[in-house]
Design a protein around this motif. Structure first.
Motif, PDB file in Angstrom:
ATOM      1  N   ALA A 178      -3.699  -9.165  -6.571  1.00 34.43           N
ATOM      2  CA  ALA A 178      -4.119  -9.668  -5.255  1.00 34.43           C
ATOM      3  C   ALA A 178      -4.219 -11.173  -5.350  1.00 34.43           C
ATOM      4  O   ALA A 178      -4.370 -11.732  -6.434  1.00 34.43           O
ATOM      5  CB  ALA A 178      -5.466  -9.084  -4.872  1.00 34.43           C
ATOM      6  N   PHE A 179      -4.092 -11.803  -4.193  1.00 36.06           N
ATOM      7  CA  PHE A 179      -4.291 -13.255  -4.155  1.00 36.06           C
ATOM      8  C   PHE A 179      -4.845 -13.652  -2.796  1.00 36.06           C
ATOM      9  O   PHE A 179      -4.715 -12.909  -1.819  1.00 36.06           O
ATOM     10  CB  PHE A 179      -2.985 -14.012  -4.443  1.00 36.06           C
ATOM     11  N   GLY A 180      -5.491 -14.800  -2.777  1.00 40.72           N
ATOM     12  CA  GLY A 180      -6.053 -15.283  -1.509  1.00 40.72           C
ATOM     13  C   GLY A 180      -5.987 -16.787  -1.444  1.00 40.72           C
ATOM     14  O   GLY A 180      -6.270 -17.473  -2.430  1.00 40.72           O
ATOM     15  N   GLU A 227      -4.499 -13.205   2.598  1.00 44.50           N
ATOM     16  CA  GLU A 227      -4.706 -12.346   1.450  1.00 44.50           C
ATOM     17  C   GLU A 227      -3.405 -11.634   1.141  1.00 44.50           C
ATOM     18  O   GLU A 227      -2.651 -11.289   2.055  1.00 44.50           O
ATOM     19  CB  GLU A 227      -5.757 -11.289   1.870  1.00 44.50           C
ATOM     20  N   GLN A 284      -8.047  -5.587   1.806  1.00 47.76           N
ATOM     21  CA  GLN A 284      -7.431  -4.892   0.668  1.00 47.76           C
ATOM     22  C   GLN A 284      -7.871  -3.427   0.660  1.00 47.76           C
ATOM     23  O   GLN A 284      -7.050  -2.516   0.604  1.00 47.76           O
ATOM     24  CB  GLN A 284      -7.885  -5.518  -0.656  1.00 47.76           C
ATOM     25  N   ARG A 307     -18.054 -18.886   7.035  1.00 43.40           N
ATOM     26  CA  ARG A 307     -19.102 -19.144   6.043  1.00 43.40           C
ATOM     27  C   ARG A 307     -20.080 -20.184   6.567  1.00 43.40           C
ATOM     28  O   ARG A 307     -19.716 -21.002   7.407  1.00 43.40           O
ATOM     29  CB  ARG A 307     -18.499 -19.653   4.722  1.00 43.40           C
ATOM     30  N   GLY A 345      -6.411 -18.347  -5.303  1.00 37.77           N
ATOM     31  CA  GLY A 345      -7.094 -17.506  -6.284  1.00 37.77           C
ATOM     32  C   GLY A 345      -6.333 -16.195  -6.407  1.00 37.77           C
ATOM     33  O   GLY A 345      -5.711 -15.742  -5.446  1.00 37.77           O
ATOM     34  N   MET A 346      -6.389 -15.575  -7.580  1.00 39.07           N
ATOM     35  CA  MET A 346      -5.608 -14.335  -7.752  1.00 39.07           C
ATOM     36  C   MET A 346      -6.019 -13.591  -9.003  1.00 39.07           C
ATOM     37  O   MET A 346      -6.824 -14.099  -9.804  1.00 39.07           O
ATOM     38  CB  MET A 346      -4.143 -14.674  -7.863  1.00 39.07           C
ATOM     39  N   HIS A 397     -14.313 -13.541   3.750  1.00 38.18           N
ATOM     40  CA  HIS A 397     -12.958 -13.678   3.204  1.00 38.18           C
ATOM     41  C   HIS A 397     -12.092 -12.538   3.758  1.00 38.18           C
ATOM     42  O   HIS A 397     -12.618 -11.624   4.408  1.00 38.18           O
ATOM     43  CB  HIS A 397     -12.965 -13.695   1.665  1.00 38.18           C
ATOM     44  N   PHE A 448     -13.483  -9.223  -7.989  1.00 38.63           N
ATOM     45  CA  PHE A 448     -12.548  -8.158  -7.579  1.00 38.63           C
ATOM     46  C   PHE A 448     -11.240  -8.163  -8.346  1.00 38.63           C
ATOM     47  O   PHE A 448     -10.359  -7.354  -8.088  1.00 38.63           O
ATOM     48  CB  PHE A 448     -12.289  -8.219  -6.067  1.00 38.63           C
ATOM     49  N   THR A 449     -11.083  -9.092  -9.314  1.00 41.44           N
ATOM     50  CA  THR A 449      -9.869  -9.095 -10.132  1.00 41.44           C
ATOM     51  C   THR A 449     -10.243  -9.265 -11.595  1.00 41.44           C
ATOM     52  O   THR A 449     -11.250  -9.881 -11.929  1.00 41.44           O
ATOM     53  CB  THR A 449      -8.925 -10.241  -9.727  1.00 41.44           C
ATOM     54  N   GLN A 478      -7.676 -17.665   6.193  1.00 43.71           N
ATOM     55  CA  GLN A 478      -7.177 -17.290   4.864  1.00 43.71           C
ATOM     56  C   GLN A 478      -5.964 -16.384   4.991  1.00 43.71           C
ATOM     57  O   GLN A 478      -5.706 -15.810   6.055  1.00 43.71           O
ATOM     58  CB  GLN A 478      -8.249 -16.502   4.096  1.00 43.71           C
ATOM     59  N   SER A 505     -10.463 -10.542   1.877  1.00 45.77           N
ATOM     60  CA  SER A 505     -10.346  -9.508   0.840  1.00 45.77           C
ATOM     61  C   SER A 505     -10.760  -8.093   1.282  1.00 45.77           C
ATOM     62  O   SER A 505     -10.196  -7.120   0.764  1.00 45.77           O
ATOM     63  CB  SER A 505     -11.126  -9.932  -0.408  1.00 45.77           C
TER      64      SER A 505
HETATM   65  N1  DAH Z   1     -11.583 -13.990  -1.658  1.00 43.04           N
HETATM   66  C1  DAH Z   1     -11.463 -15.215  -2.425  1.00 43.04           C
HETATM   67  C2  DAH Z   1     -12.162 -16.339  -1.675  1.00 43.04           C
HETATM   68  O1  DAH Z   1     -12.445 -16.191  -0.520  1.00 43.04           O
HETATM   69  C3  DAH Z   1     -10.016 -15.582  -2.607  1.00 43.04           C
HETATM   70  C4  DAH Z   1      -9.340 -14.617  -3.517  1.00 43.04           C
HETATM   71  C5  DAH Z   1      -9.387 -14.844  -4.865  1.00 43.04           C
HETATM   72  C6  DAH Z   1      -8.691 -13.514  -3.010  1.00 43.04           C
HETATM   73  C7  DAH Z   1      -8.755 -13.961  -5.732  1.00 43.04           C
HETATM   74  C8  DAH Z   1      -8.066 -12.625  -3.871  1.00 43.04           C
HETATM   75  C9  DAH Z   1      -8.115 -12.875  -5.240  1.00 43.04           C
HETATM   76  O2  DAH Z   1      -7.415 -11.541  -3.439  1.00 43.04           O
HETATM   77  O3  DAH Z   1      -7.495 -11.996  -6.078  1.00 43.04           O
HETATM   78  O4  DAH Z   1     -12.432 -17.365  -2.234  1.00 43.04           O
END
Ligand code: DAH
Length: 367
Positions: free
Chosen positions: A332-334, A235, A199, A220, A309-310, A194, A275-276, A233, A196
């Motif tokens: 954070a979000f992804g 982020e 970050q 993956r 996701g976040m 990912h 992570f959140t 992705q 992430s």
């Molecule tokens: N890293 C997660 C994934 O690959 C996506 C994600 C979810 C990123 C929540 C974020 C987060 O920064 O806060 O499925």
């Protein structure tokens, strides 16, 4: 004006008009025959020279020869123009229609995923975010540990990982061995699962306050019609003082409405990411049917699309980034860029994104 002079002028002007209206090489050939052929208009005049009184002949001959030279020159010039045009024009049967538009050239275009990435990045830049990038070959440490996913963590299975082979067995003595020991301390190398880890890398590099988006490739162990082993992705990370959850919700609504270019209903669902805390997932109203079609192939009749996701960044992650979680917090979000591209551009098969045939995306264009 003598009779012959008048005739020379008539031929000159009728030829002038005729040659201007010729549109194809075969019509030009007919024109040549009509004027310069055995029974052509000019040839007939030349033949009639003999009937003139001898003292008029030289002058008349000169005028006729000059006219013949002129006609030949103009025919040659027209021929060159036509062959040039015919080389590039579209032929209809055996007729040439020079008024048809040209075939045009296939010009380059951004891949839909790249296009999507540029659009999202530019919306986020409008909200004060900068772009940060990280390596695709990543350390286990940044990809998992720093993000609150120690080796025993069940969430690590969710992201079936491509690890690089363990070099322990093949390691040379001496320097190689030392490098390997250092590496073992940091953990194995892998293809990031990912975006992430960027970050933590960005917090370590820039500190706080910080607003970044990180687009990029992730990997993956997946390979079926709806999952590719490599995908994209984006982020997002915001770290400031006193950040509230409502800022996260507002920013993501802004992003979705901006990207899909209209006001969309959205809902935030409780979820889990290591992570959140708290963690949420964002659903938007189905961009295909707005919830009106129970058989919709995009939302499967639910009316909602899961897009992102976040959550509020876990204090553990803030600390891993070298930032004081007592002073700073953030969100954070992804999201998956391939999925966003498919939703926006109505692409219904993931495999098309990896296909070399660009004609699908230049609809109607023959390439
Ligand atoms: N890293 C997660 C994934 O690959 C996506 C994600 C979810 C990123 C929540 C974020 C987060 O920064 O806060 O499925």
């Amino acid at each position: 004006m003598s009779d012959l002079k008048q005739q020379v002028e008539n031929v000159r002007s009728s030829f002038g008009q005729a040659v201007a209206s010729v549109m194809a090489t075969d019509a030009l050939q007919e024109l040549r025959v009509r004027y310069l052929g055995k029974k052509g208009e000019l040839t007939t005049l030349l033949k009639s020279l003999g009937k003139l009184p001898p003292k008029e002949r030289p002058q008349a001959g000169e005028a006729l020869n000059a006219l013949r030279d002129q006609l030949e020159r103009e025919i040659e010039q027209k021929k060159q123009e036509l062959t040039r045009a015919e080389d590039t024009a579209v032929e209809v049967g055996d007729r040439l229609d020079v008024t048809l538009p040209s075939r045009g050239r296939a010009v380059g275009a951004f891949h839909p995923v790249a296009q999507t990435m540029h659009e999202i990045v530019s919306i986020m830049q409008g909200l004060g975010y900068s772009v940060a990038l990280g390596p695709e070959i990543e350390e286990e440490h940044y990809n998992f540990e720093c993000l609150n996913m120690p080796s025993w963590h069940p969430a690590r299975d969710m992201q079936d990982t491509f690890y690089f082979p363990d070099e322990k067995e093949n390691a040379p003595e001496g320097k190689g061995q030392r490098m390997l020991e250092e590496r073992m301390l940091k953990g194995r190398m892998l293809l990031r699962t990912h975006t992430s880890p960027v970050q933590v890398r960005s917090m370590l590099q820039y500190g706080a306050p910080l607003r970044i988006v990180c687009p990029g490739k992730v990997y993956r162990r997946d390979n079926d019609p709806t999952h590719s082993p490599m995908f994209n992705q984006l982020e997002g990370l915001l770290v400031e003082e006193d950040v509230s959850f409502s800022v996260l919700k507002g920013s993501l609504r802004e992003l979705m409405n901006g990207f899909f270019e209209r006001e969309l209903k959205s809902r935030f669902r409780a979820s889990y990411f290591p992570f959140t805390e708290p963690s949420m997932e964002l659903d938007i109203e189905c961009v295909e049917c707005s919830g009106k079609n129970p058989n919709c192939r995009v939302c499967k009749g639910t009316g909602w699309l899961e897009v992102c996701g976040m959550g509020m960044v876990h204090p553990f992650v803030i600390r891993s980034g070298g930032v004081d979680p007592e002073r700073y917090n953030g969100f954070a979000f992804g999201m998956g860029l391939d999925r966003m591209a498919m939703l926006k551009y109505g692409i219904n098969d993931l495999r098309l994104l990896f296909d070399g045939n660009v004609s699908y995306f230049l609809s109607g264009r023959d390439v």
